[in-house]
Design a protein around this motif. Structure first.
Motif, PDB file in Angstrom:
ATOM      1  N   LEU A   1      -8.761  -1.522   5.122  1.00 22.66           N
ATOM      2  CA  LEU A   1      -9.334  -0.473   5.237  1.00 22.66           C
ATOM      3  C   LEU A   1      -9.885   0.960   4.567  1.00 22.66           C
ATOM      4  CD1 LEU A   1     -11.838  -2.382   8.320  1.00 22.66           C
ATOM      5  CD2 LEU A   1     -11.917  -3.207   6.175  1.00 22.66           C
ATOM      6  N   ASP A   2      -9.076   1.516   4.636  1.00 27.69           N
ATOM      7  CA  ASP A   2      -9.209   3.260   4.427  1.00 27.69           C
ATOM      8  C   ASP A   2      -8.416   2.890   3.242  1.00 27.69           C
ATOM      9  OD1 ASP A   2      -9.539   3.843   6.827  1.00 27.69           O
ATOM     10  OD2 ASP A   2      -7.599   5.017   7.482  1.00 27.69           O
ATOM     11  N   VAL A   3      -7.612   2.197   2.772  1.00 22.39           N
ATOM     12  CA  VAL A   3      -7.701   2.094   1.362  1.00 22.39           C
ATOM     13  C   VAL A   3      -8.871   1.076   0.577  1.00 22.39           C
ATOM     14  CG1 VAL A   3      -6.158   1.433  -0.482  1.00 22.39           C
ATOM     15  CG2 VAL A   3      -5.635   1.926   1.529  1.00 22.39           C
ATOM     16  N   LEU A   4      -8.997   0.660   1.357  1.00 22.39           N
ATOM     17  CA  LEU A   4     -10.378   0.182   0.121  1.00 22.39           C
ATOM     18  C   LEU A   4     -11.077   0.739   0.378  1.00 22.39           C
ATOM     19  CD1 LEU A   4     -10.550  -3.815   1.428  1.00 22.39           C
ATOM     20  CD2 LEU A   4      -9.535  -2.833  -0.615  1.00 22.39           C
TER      21      LEU A   4
ATOM     22  N   ASN B   1     -10.650   3.808  -2.352  1.00 23.09           N
ATOM     23  CA  ASN B   1     -10.877   3.746  -3.703  1.00 23.09           C
ATOM     24  C   ASN B   1     -12.388   3.083  -4.450  1.00 23.09           C
ATOM     25  OD1 ASN B   1     -10.257   1.993  -6.529  1.00 23.09           O
ATOM     26  ND2 ASN B   1     -11.788   0.440  -5.444  1.00 23.09           N
ATOM     27  N   GLY B   2     -13.262   2.904  -3.081  1.00 21.18           N
ATOM     28  CA  GLY B   2     -15.090   2.840  -3.118  1.00 21.18           C
ATOM     29  C   GLY B   2     -15.095   4.203  -3.409  1.00 21.18           C
ATOM     30  N   LYS B   3     -14.979   5.280  -2.752  1.00 21.06           N
ATOM     31  CA  LYS B   3     -15.269   6.694  -3.091  1.00 21.06           C
ATOM     32  C   LYS B   3     -14.763   7.429  -4.163  1.00 21.06           C
ATOM     33  CE  LYS B   3     -15.393   8.221   1.819  1.00 21.06           C
ATOM     34  NZ  LYS B   3     -15.044   8.879   2.612  1.00 21.06           N
ATOM     35  N   SER B   4     -13.940   6.871  -4.796  1.00 23.62           N
ATOM     36  CA  SER B   4     -12.921   7.114  -6.496  1.00 23.62           C
ATOM     37  C   SER B   4     -14.180   6.308  -7.197  1.00 23.62           C
ATOM     38  CB  SER B   4     -11.736   6.946  -6.106  1.00 23.62           C
ATOM     39  OG  SER B   4     -10.780   7.186  -5.337  1.00 23.62           O
TER      40      SER B   4
ATOM     41  N   ILE C   1       0.759  -1.564   0.073  1.00 24.20           N
ATOM     42  CA  ILE C   1       0.061  -0.019  -0.012  1.00 24.20           C
ATOM     43  C   ILE C   1       0.379   1.927   0.096  1.00 24.20           C
ATOM     44  CG2 ILE C   1      -2.005  -1.341   1.064  1.00 24.20           C
ATOM     45  CD1 ILE C   1      -1.367   0.094   3.724  1.00 24.20           C
ATOM     46  N   MET C   2       1.951   0.947   0.168  1.00 26.72           N
ATOM     47  CA  MET C   2       3.530   2.247   0.011  1.00 26.72           C
ATOM     48  C   MET C   2       3.139   3.355  -1.269  1.00 26.72           C
ATOM     49  SD  MET C   2       7.211   3.192   1.248  1.00 26.72           S
ATOM     50  CE  MET C   2       7.272   2.661   3.867  1.00 26.72           C
ATOM     51  N   GLY C   3       2.005   4.677  -0.969  1.00 29.18           N
ATOM     52  CA  GLY C   3       2.346   5.061  -1.754  1.00 29.18           C
ATOM     53  C   GLY C   3       1.707   4.794  -3.464  1.00 29.18           C
ATOM     54  N   ARG C   4       1.094   3.361  -3.538  1.00 29.40           N
ATOM     55  CA  ARG C   4       0.258   3.138  -3.878  1.00 29.40           C
ATOM     56  C   ARG C   4      -1.284   3.325  -4.798  1.00 29.40           C
ATOM     57  NH1 ARG C   4       1.322  -1.758  -6.392  1.00 29.40           N
ATOM     58  NH2 ARG C   4       2.911  -2.581  -4.775  1.00 29.40           N
ATOM     59  N   ASP C   5      -1.789   2.654  -5.990  1.00 29.80           N
ATOM     60  CA  ASP C   5      -3.183   3.227  -6.621  1.00 29.80           C
ATOM     61  C   ASP C   5      -3.835   2.897  -5.754  1.00 29.80           C
ATOM     62  OD1 ASP C   5      -5.337   4.089  -7.908  1.00 29.80           O
ATOM     63  OD2 ASP C   5      -4.423   3.969 -10.244  1.00 29.80           O
TER      64      ASP C   5
ATOM     65  N   LEU D   1      -6.627  -9.711  -5.661  1.00 29.41           N
ATOM     66  CA  LEU D   1      -7.204  -9.029  -3.951  1.00 29.41           C
ATOM     67  C   LEU D   1      -8.250  -8.438  -3.616  1.00 29.41           C
ATOM     68  CD1 LEU D   1      -3.780  -6.787  -4.676  1.00 29.41           C
ATOM     69  CD2 LEU D   1      -3.910  -9.555  -3.167  1.00 29.41           C
ATOM     70  N   ASP D   2      -8.903  -8.532  -5.095  1.00 32.22           N
ATOM     71  CA  ASP D   2     -10.689  -8.272  -4.063  1.00 32.22           C
ATOM     72  C   ASP D   2     -11.600  -9.163  -3.162  1.00 32.22           C
ATOM     73  OD1 ASP D   2     -10.860  -9.825  -6.385  1.00 32.22           O
ATOM     74  OD2 ASP D   2     -12.716  -9.311  -6.965  1.00 32.22           O
TER      75      ASP D   2
END
Length: 393
Positions: free
Chosen positions: A379-382, A385-388, A91-95, A104-105
């Motif tokens: 969870l924050d990353v997920l 991504n959901g908001k995006s 997750i470091m600096g990753r899209d 991964l989903d």
């Protein structure tokens, strides 16, 4: 190179790379290199935990026996180091969109579910450490009584009572899973206990307690149920570090359950779902096989837990009970010397427990909070991504 040194250089390397503008092809090649380094670090760290082979030079032999308190603490250090590198890779600096793509989903939610189960295990293990501290206190009473010279009926009776309580308590733990500690976690109950040990008192009430019907063996089984090694193209992608870290988490939790008194350990699985051809997993597999063999012996004989110090308490306690049962004043010189040797060993074991158990509790607390933080980060990353995705629609 020490683990902390190459961990720092590894994390710095990834941070720099993620901040650089690179072509997709170059990025993929460097990600493969990072994955190889991660696997190497995992292999090296667990190799350091493995017991020495007969051909290993004496200077390289580790001082801490496998499944001792000090060894468990090293195992937890390895987990923390591996977790830091794992998050850096994933997750470091990753899209964030990459985390939500197949496979991964599916793998990330499964990993997060394992994290929740691991938190419960951390709670149960912390309760179990309190049981071990109780055994230590009983052993110390026996040592204190029998250290007095000359031996008298009063000291021997006091030692016998403490030793009998010790052996009985460990036998009850083995049968019932330390039931008396089910309702509290990360520390000792009561203000008096907190006052007796400031470090321990600071650990109180930091998480929920496990339920009455909770089973450590079932938790471990659930953690391993859907853990499958990636195949084909997935074996060289981001599915691999997810599998590696899930395997490490499973092994660490399984080892603690097998070693430290824990609620409902009966039926603990000894099968480890890791293909033996994986190079990074060789030391983990070797350690698992050795511990599983000891666990099978434990279940067959009904002996005390696998923790090195507990096994010594059991062995020395049984021997000293034999002495107290057959004691007649005055004690024979030869018998007294034998008892003195056992007392010295028991006292040394208690000293190591006194020095190691509270720091071990602190370390398990750190592991607990690390898992909580890591899970929250994913969870924050997920969520991001959901908001995006919602905005894009």
């Amino acid at each position: 190179m020490p683990a902390t040194d190459y961990q720092g250089s590894f994390l710095g390397r990834i941070s720099i790379r993620r901040n650089q503008v690179m072509s997709m092809e170059g990025n993929h090649e460097q990600e493969l290199e990072d994955l190889e380094l991660f696997q190497k670090h995992v292999a090296d760290r667990f190799a350091e935990l493995a017991p020495p082979s007969p051909s290993q030079p004496s200077d390289d032999i580790p001082s801490d026996p496998i499944l001792s308190i000090a060894w468990i603490r090293k195992l937890l250090d390895v987990f923390l180091c591996c977790d830091a590198e794992f998050k850096a890779i994933l997750i470091m600096g990753r899209d964030p969109s990459q985390i939500s793509k197949p496979p991964l989903d599916r793998l990330i939610p499964e990993m997060l579910d394992r994290d929740v189960k691991a938190l419960d295990i951390c709670n149960a293990i912390t309760n179990g450490i309190e049981a071990v501290r109780h055994y230590q206190k009983l052993a110390e009473i026996a040592v204190s009584a029998l250290e007095q010279r000359p031996f008298g009926d009063g000291q021997v009776k006091r030692a016998r009572k403490a030793l009998t309580s010790l052996i009985t308590a460990m036998a009850c733990e083995d049968k019932d899973g330390a039931n008396y500690t089910r309702t509290w976690s990360f520390g000792r109950r009561g203000a008096a206990a907190a006052g007796n040990n400031k470090s321990t008192g600071q650990l109180r009430s930091l998480s929920w307690s496990v339920s009455k019907n909770w089973s450590a063996a079932k938790q471990i089984h659930a953690m391993s149920a859907n853990l499958v090694a990636p195949r084909g193209t997935e074996a060289s992608g981001l599915a691999l570090p997810v599998y590696i870290m899930s395997t490490i988490l499973l092994f660490v939790m399984w080892t603690m359950v097998a070693t430290i008194p824990c609620q409902e350990r009966s039926g603990l699985a000894t099968h480890f779902p890791v293909p033996k051809q994986l190079v990074w997993a060789q030391s983990i597999i070797g350690l698992h096989e050795k511990i599983a063999e000891e666990w099978k012996k434990k279940e067959k004989k009904g002996s005390a837990g696998l923790l090195e110090e507990m096994q010594k308490l059991d062995k020395l306690g049984q021997s000293l009970i034999e002495f107290t049962d057959s004691f007649q004043f005055p004690a024979e010189d030869e018998r007294a010397e034998e008892v003195s040797a056992h007392l010295a060993e028991l006292g040394e074991t208690c000293r190591r427990m006194e020095e190691g158990l509270v720091p071990l509790q602190v370390q398990i607390r750190e592991v607990f909070h690390r898992i909580v933080r890591s899970r929250a980060e994913f969870l924050d990353v997920l969520d991001l991504n959901g908001k995006s995705s919602a905005l894009a629609m």
